[in-house]
Design a protein around this motif. Structure first.
Motif, PDB file in Angstrom:
ATOM      1  N   PRO A 162       0.811  -1.210   0.000  1.00 19.24           N
ATOM      2  CA  PRO A 162       0.000   0.000   0.000  1.00 19.24           C
ATOM      3  C   PRO A 162       0.850   1.270   0.000  1.00 19.24           C
ATOM      4  O   PRO A 162       1.961   1.253   0.528  1.00 19.24           O
TER       5      PRO A 162
ATOM      6  N   ARG B  91      22.986  10.539  13.125  1.00 16.45           N
ATOM      7  CA  ARG B  91      24.096   9.870  12.481  1.00 16.45           C
ATOM      8  C   ARG B  91      24.793  10.805  11.515  1.00 16.45           C
ATOM      9  O   ARG B  91      26.001  10.755  11.325  1.00 16.45           O
TER      10      ARG B  91
ATOM     11  N   LEU C 277      -3.126  -1.167   5.474  1.00 17.09           N
ATOM     12  CA  LEU C 277      -1.935  -0.373   5.149  1.00 17.09           C
ATOM     13  C   LEU C 277      -0.880  -0.490   6.237  1.00 17.09           C
ATOM     14  O   LEU C 277       0.278  -0.837   5.991  1.00 17.09           O
TER      15      LEU C 277
ATOM     16  N   ILE D 251       2.777 -13.123  -4.127  1.00 15.30           N
ATOM     17  CA  ILE D 251       3.765 -13.818  -3.315  1.00 15.30           C
ATOM     18  C   ILE D 251       5.030 -14.084  -4.134  1.00 15.30           C
ATOM     19  O   ILE D 251       6.150 -13.901  -3.652  1.00 15.30           O
TER      20      ILE D 251
ATOM     21  N   MET E 226      13.307 -14.360   5.752  1.00 14.43           N
ATOM     22  CA  MET E 226      12.601 -14.612   4.496  1.00 14.43           C
ATOM     23  C   MET E 226      11.323 -15.408   4.759  1.00 14.43           C
ATOM     24  O   MET E 226      10.270 -15.103   4.196  1.00 14.43           O
TER      25      MET E 226
ATOM     26  N   ALA F  44      31.280   5.182  13.440  1.00 14.60           N
ATOM     27  CA  ALA F  44      31.893   3.889  13.135  1.00 14.60           C
ATOM     28  C   ALA F  44      32.295   3.160  14.409  1.00 14.60           C
ATOM     29  O   ALA F  44      32.104   1.940  14.533  1.00 14.60           O
TER      30      ALA F  44
ATOM     31  N   LEU G 164       8.751 -13.160   6.050  1.00 14.17           N
ATOM     32  CA  LEU G 164       8.196 -12.272   5.038  1.00 14.17           C
ATOM     33  C   LEU G 164       7.203 -12.994   4.141  1.00 14.17           C
ATOM     34  O   LEU G 164       6.118 -12.477   3.862  1.00 14.17           O
ATOM     35  N   PHE G 165       7.538 -14.208   3.721  1.00 13.52           N
ATOM     36  CA  PHE G 165       6.644 -14.914   2.801  1.00 13.52           C
ATOM     37  C   PHE G 165       5.329 -15.253   3.478  1.00 13.52           C
ATOM     38  O   PHE G 165       4.262 -15.048   2.912  1.00 13.52           O
TER      39      PHE G 165
ATOM     40  N   LEU H 168      16.047  -9.764  11.050  1.00 15.93           N
ATOM     41  CA  LEU H 168      17.312  -9.946  10.339  1.00 15.93           C
ATOM     42  C   LEU H 168      18.510  -9.429  11.112  1.00 15.93           C
ATOM     43  O   LEU H 168      19.636  -9.619  10.691  1.00 15.93           O
TER      44      LEU H 168
ATOM     45  N   GLN I 259      21.983 -10.846  11.239  1.00 18.26           N
ATOM     46  CA  GLN I 259      22.555 -11.098   9.916  1.00 18.26           C
ATOM     47  C   GLN I 259      23.310 -12.404   9.799  1.00 18.26           C
ATOM     48  O   GLN I 259      24.191 -12.544   8.971  1.00 18.26           O
TER      49      GLN I 259
ATOM     50  N   GLU J 218       0.694  -4.031   6.643  1.00 21.58           N
ATOM     51  CA  GLU J 218       1.784  -4.332   5.711  1.00 21.58           C
ATOM     52  C   GLU J 218       3.050  -3.586   6.100  1.00 21.58           C
ATOM     53  O   GLU J 218       4.149  -4.132   6.073  1.00 21.58           O
TER      54      GLU J 218
ATOM     55  N   LEU K  91       6.911  -4.944   7.071  1.00 24.85           N
ATOM     56  CA  LEU K  91       8.155  -4.499   6.446  1.00 24.85           C
ATOM     57  C   LEU K  91       9.132  -3.944   7.465  1.00 24.85           C
ATOM     58  O   LEU K  91      10.332  -4.175   7.365  1.00 24.85           O
TER      59      LEU K  91
ATOM     60  N   VAL L  98       3.393 -11.938   3.851  1.00 25.66           N
ATOM     61  CA  VAL L  98       2.832 -11.414   2.603  1.00 25.66           C
ATOM     62  C   VAL L  98       1.653 -12.284   2.186  1.00 25.66           C
ATOM     63  O   VAL L  98       0.588 -11.775   1.804  1.00 25.66           O
ATOM     64  N   ALA L  99       1.816 -13.604   2.303  1.00 27.52           N
ATOM     65  CA  ALA L  99       0.729 -14.505   1.920  1.00 27.52           C
ATOM     66  C   ALA L  99      -0.489 -14.252   2.804  1.00 27.52           C
ATOM     67  O   ALA L  99      -1.614 -14.118   2.319  1.00 27.52           O
TER      68      ALA L  99
ATOM     69  N   PHE M 185      10.661  -6.653   9.827  1.00 27.86           N
ATOM     70  CA  PHE M 185      11.540  -7.564   9.105  1.00 27.86           C
ATOM     71  C   PHE M 185      13.030  -7.327   9.433  1.00 27.86           C
ATOM     72  O   PHE M 185      13.748  -8.270   9.775  1.00 27.86           O
TER      73      PHE M 185
END
Lengths: 498, 535
Positions: free
Chosen positions: A397, B23, B144, A432, B170, B32, B173-174, B158, B161, B147, B151, B177-178, B154
């Protein structure tokens, strides 16, 4: 007659004349002239858009005041003017975004040739948008093909020439089919002017005469345009053509060239044979099925790519599938959604190509996703552009892609039940799949390599590059957030079509 | 004053921008090296903005219901629209408090980790997105921010790392999103149903008690609603879309896992409540196959989650499985579509949030001090870290549901409410499953506490013996240091950051258990409002 009515014609002529003029200029000057012409055309089209918004009817401009069939007609409504403005805008942004890469990719002696091609491409796109005559449309389809071919092979690599040859063969096949279709239509109706064919076709259908040739003409035209705009299963030429050419070329090819043909098909459906007759021939079901297949196949192919520009190219196949799916829904709202998706996709895709080139520039010129690691940190503007483009493609969105997805879904709810369910499921799966490859690439772009420090950042993208990225981002956000007036214009324009 | 409703969303975002500004302002070398002055500036700025967001939520809560229409997203039936009702305020205040405590905790914990500024930035953005979900007044706005929330959380998953973190990210996220797309699918269909409705917040504005009647023979709509609710329950970790949760939550840094488990999962619950009680008329759905299927799924999850937690050896993963189970308690209460169970579900949402944050933070404190992550390494920990382990035990008791701790209250409402509903089979099955799961909860949490306080730590004894042998050589001070290593005293400078949130949360668990009335009364009022309109 208001003077503004001359503007569409002036735009086309300006673009056509600047081509030959460029041939005697040096590469640099030709570039400046070409960008000036594209911008002027954009401004004139914007004025035309404002003008047409105040009219209730689209205006028809007869060249030299000769009435058809002797003269040639141009017809400008809200939709045409909107598309022309938008195409010019995207074109100029793609050009200035890729300016730096043009310098390195294109040999000096060929630079003015490149800009001749750009000018001819602009002329052909504008004519495809404005023309009211099938044969003129065909002529500019061919000009479009030739100039696109030039854009592909200007880099002069073996691969470019191969890709251009592939494109040429497929494209000529497509235009051949279009020509045959136009001839059949001319044969059964005796007209070449769109509005005249429309009335003649309506009479033919009412009297049930020549139905078979009509169906064949519609089929041939749809297939011809489908080949030229790389609808699955005719997409084999696309990935090479888009990914091996220089930055501006890929951006322009992916966002504008195929869309020009699609607009011509839209005109054909609405203005030439009428959407009811189109539905009667069953062509919409075929387009729907191939559109759905393209959405899935394109995305699955894109997942398998390791090369960023090939990935974006394959994603184009999926996005073109969206557009044809909207055509195939068989409702007016689907067509509007497709038209909106042309805008959404064109802006996001050209931005993605420009940013991919920026990312590869700071990764030693490689397009492989392993080499691109951390490039989003090295080249900030390209990184941000890539993220915004990806989010729009996935359909988050506030970005353009989401809005068009909502329009598609709303249109599907008005279609037949089977199409409704298939569309919604296909949208879900393709969302997806899109997320899979775009997010993976974004991650790798933002994951620094081992033992790499970015504190002493010495790379800074040029002003033109940052400017074009900035404007691209604004366009994607505007299409995502303030889509309401644009949507209204499109539906108004399409209702003026018939 | 209605624009003030934007503040809870805007303040954290401004805070995040401020971090970027910091920063840019500090010399590159300081950034640093993560110089103390820079670190301090980042922390103070983060804390101030989280606090400000919390205060803005408080101000809204004191001011009562109001709404704000920002702009039209797609057409005038889909505006971006905010509204503060009691449900929103409850969820938002829980989130704000938890963010405050977890941020405070992270000031010590993040010393271990690189890139603290990135963590704080995304933590702030997540707070903004979560508050956005809470205060949104129609489905499209919720979607809105939902979602956006995926994001911006996420990067928290992570953060470390490692290869594991990336793969978990991942997966997260999948699934998200699904799940969100299934939700969007439902929104499309609901928007068609609601096309006649108009209101300040567009056609899909939340109205207590709902406005879309779903008749039993509308198979398409029922199927779509089913898929939509499954998709929304993905964020809440309900079977069959629970697979991401035990992977994603434990790989994040401890304060982030606490928020992910304690608060982000609850947004799936909030979205479900919004659809079931504010869009669809709940009574029109009760007794349909959709609700029965969802109840079966949620009860399966309750059982499955506790079983898997019982078998899991790594503590943080065990807690993540426990979240899978516990959030499905709330979902069960919501799916029963009755007044008492809804009250129980909202109460359990609050209490589970308190307890799960407490559990994750105390495990985080253990990891920070000793580096131990597995359940069988907790032996003797009670002696080394008495405060932490006491708080852990309080949380464990609370989650099992032993009075006078808060878990008891919510489970009471859930179980008694379930019996009252008279839904065939589920009205007695639900309390039974809740009891079995409580038993399993005791099995996986209280054993850890028991080990910590009463278990014999052979390894520690062995080192103690060898230390004795070396004692002749070593000086007294060195010996004392050796004894203190890995205890709370060793990190005394950071104790205030590590232990304060634990103590506050444990106290809250106890206080709400003894005097739940002020809280439950206000939620009762909201629930009554929903059900009054139906009648």
């Amino acid at each position: 007659m208001d003077f503004v009515r001359n503007f569409p014609f002036i735009c086309i002529m300006l673009a056509m004349v600047s081509g030959p003029v460029s041939s005697v200029l040096s590469g640099k000057k030709a570039g400046r002239l070409s960008m000036l012409v594209v911008s002027v055309c954009g401004i004139l089209s914007a004025v035309t858009l404002v003008y047409t918004l105040q009219l209730t009817e689209p205006f028809v401009y007869t060249m030299g005041r000769f009435p058809a069939p002797f003269g040639n007609e141009i017809r400008a409504g809200v939709f045409e003017a909107l598309m022309a403005t938008f195409f010019c805008l995207i074109m100029v942004l793609s050009l200035i975004g890729g300016l730096k890469y043009l310098k390195t990719d294109v040999p000096d002696e060929k630079k003015n040739l490149y800009f001749i091609m750009i000018n001819l491409l602009l002329a052909s796109l504008l004519s495809l948008i404005y023309t009211n005559d099938m044969f003129t449309g065909y002529v500019f389809v061919e000009i479009n093909t030739i100039s696109a071919c030039g854009l592909i092979m200007i880099r002069g690599w073996g691969r470019n020439i191969l890709a251009a040859t592939k494109y040429m063969v497929m494209s000529l096949l497509g235009s051949g089919l279009v020509l045959v279709s136009i001839s059949i239509l001319y044969g059964i109706t005796g007209h070449l002017l769109m509005s005249n064919i429309h009335t003649a076709v309506a009479e033919l259908v009412a009297s049930k005469n020549h139905i078979e040739p009509l169906i064949i003409a519609v089929g041939l035209f749809s297939v011809g345009i489908a080949i030229k705009s790389a609808l699955f299963p005719f997409h084999a030429w696309l990935p090479d053509a888009y990914s091996y050419s220089t930055c501006s070329s890929s951006a322009i090819l992916s966002s504008l060239v195929s869309k020009g043909y699609i607009l011509f098909l839209m005109k054909f459906i609405y203005r030439v044979i009428g959407s009811d007759v189109f539905k009667m021939t069953g062509a919409d079901d075929v387009l729907f099925l191939f559109g759905i297949a393209a959405m899935l196949v394109g995305s699955i192919d894109a997942i398998q790519q390791t090369d960023i520009s090939r990935m974006i190219a394959f994603s184009s196949i999926a996005q073109i599938g969206y557009i044809y799916m909207g055509f195939g829904l068989g409702v007016e709202a689907g067509m509007v959604a497709s038209a909106f998706h042309i805008l959404a996709h064109a802006s996001a895709k050209s931005m993605l190509f420009v940013s991919a080139n920026g990312l590869s520039e700071v990764s030693g010129g490689s397009m492989n996703y392993r080499d691109l690691r951390g490039s989003g940190i090295r080249n900030r503007s390209a990184g941000i552009g890539f993220v915004v483009g990806s989010l729009s493609m996935v359909g988050i969105p506030l970005f353009a892609g989401f809005t068009s997805k909502v329009y598609f879904a709303k249109a599907a709810l008005g279609a037949t039940t089977s199409k409704e369910i298939v569309t919604l499921i296909a949208l879900a799966i393709s969302t997806i799949l899109n997320a899979m490859y775009f997010i993976r690439m974004t991650l790798s772009v933002y994951t620094p390599r081992m033992n790499e420090h970015y504190e002493d950042r010495d790379f800074r993208p040029g002003f033109t590059y940052r400017f074009s990225m900035f404007v691209f981002i604004i366009i994607v956000l505007v299409l995502g957030i303030l889509s309401n007036p644009i949507f209204d214009w499109i539906s108004r324009g399409l209702s003026q079509f018939s | 004053m209605n624009w003030f409703l934007l503040m809870p969303v805007l303040l954290p975002v401004i805070g995040a921008l401020n971090l970027l500004l910091l920063r840019w302002y500090f010399p590159k070398q300081a950034v640093a090296d993560n110089a103390p002055r820079f670190k301090m500036a980042v922390r103070i700025s983060t804390f101030c903005f989280v606090l400000a967001a919390g205060l803005s939520v408080l101000a809204i809560a004191l001011d009562g219901t109001f709404s704000f229409r920002l702009f039209d997203l797609i057409s005038d039936s889909f505006p971006i629209y905010f509204r503060a009702d009691i449900t929103a305020i409850v969820f938002a205040s829980v989130a704000a408090v938890m963010w405050l405590l977890s941020t405070w905790f992270s000031f010590a914990y993040m010393d271990h980790q690189k890139n603290e500024i990135r963590y704080q930035l995304f933590s702030l953005l997540s707070l903004g997105a979560v508050l956005g979900v809470c205060f949104s007044g129609n489905l499209i706005t919720t979607y809105l921010f939902y979602e956006m929330m995926t994001l911006v959380t996420f990067p928290l998953v992570l953060h470390e790392q490692t290869k594991e973190a990336v793969s978990a990210g991942m997966t997260y996220l999948f699934y998200s999103v699904a799940g969100a797309f299934l939700g969007l699918l439902g929104i499309f269909f609901l928007s068609r149903e609601a096309s006649g409705m108009t209101g300040e917040g567009g056609s899909l504005m939340y109205r207590p008690g709902g406005f879309i009647n779903v008749s039993g023979d509308n198979t398409v709509l029922l199927t779509v609603l089913f898929l939509m609710l499954i998709g929304l329950a993905c964020k809440a970790g309900m079977f069959p879309l629970h697979g991401w949760l035990p992977k994603a939550h434990p790989v994040a840094p401890a304060p982030a896992s606490a928020l992910l488990s304690g608060n982000i999962t609850k947004m799936g619950l909030l979205f479900t409540i919004r659809v079931l009680y504010f869009i669809v008329v709940p009574e029109s759905l009760s007794g349909t196959w959709v609700m029965n299927a969802l109840l079966a799924l949620s009860l399966t999850t309750v059982f499955l989650g506790s079983m898997l937690a019982y078998r899991e050896k790594v503590l943080k993963k065990r807690l993540a499985y426990s979240t899978v189970s516990q959030v499905s308690y709330c979902l069960t209460g919501v799916y029963m579509l009755s007044q008492v169970t809804l009250l129980g579900a909202v109460l359990h949402m609050i209490f589970h949030s308190i307890i799960k944050n407490l559990l994750f933070l105390s495990v985080g404190a253990v990891i920070f001090t000793t580096g131990k992550t597995r359940a069988d390494e907790m032996k003797h920990m009670g002696k080394k870290m008495p405060v932490t382990m006491t708080c852990f035990t309080v949380a464990g008791l609370g989650l099992v549901g032993i009075p006078p701790l808060c878990g008891f209250i919510s489970k009471w409402y859930l179980a008694t409410g379930a019996i009252k509903t008279e839904i065939p089979v589920f009205s007695w099955l639900a309390p039974v499953v809740l009891l079995i799961s409580a038993l399993l909860t005791a099995g996986y949490l209280l054993t850890v506490s028991a080990d910590a306080f009463f278990g014999k730590d052979e390894a520690a004894n062995a080192t103690a013996v060898s230390a004795d042998a070396d004692a002749s050589k070593a000086s007294d001070t060195a010996e004392a240091e050796h004894a203190e290593a890995g205890t709370e005293k060793a990190v005394s400078k950071k104790r205030i950051f590590l232990l304060t949130p634990l103590v506050i949360l444990a106290a809250a668990a106890l206080v709400f258990g003894i005097i739940p009335n002020p809280l439950s009364d206000s939620i009762q009022e909201a629930v009554d409002r929903i059900f009054m309109i139906i009648r």
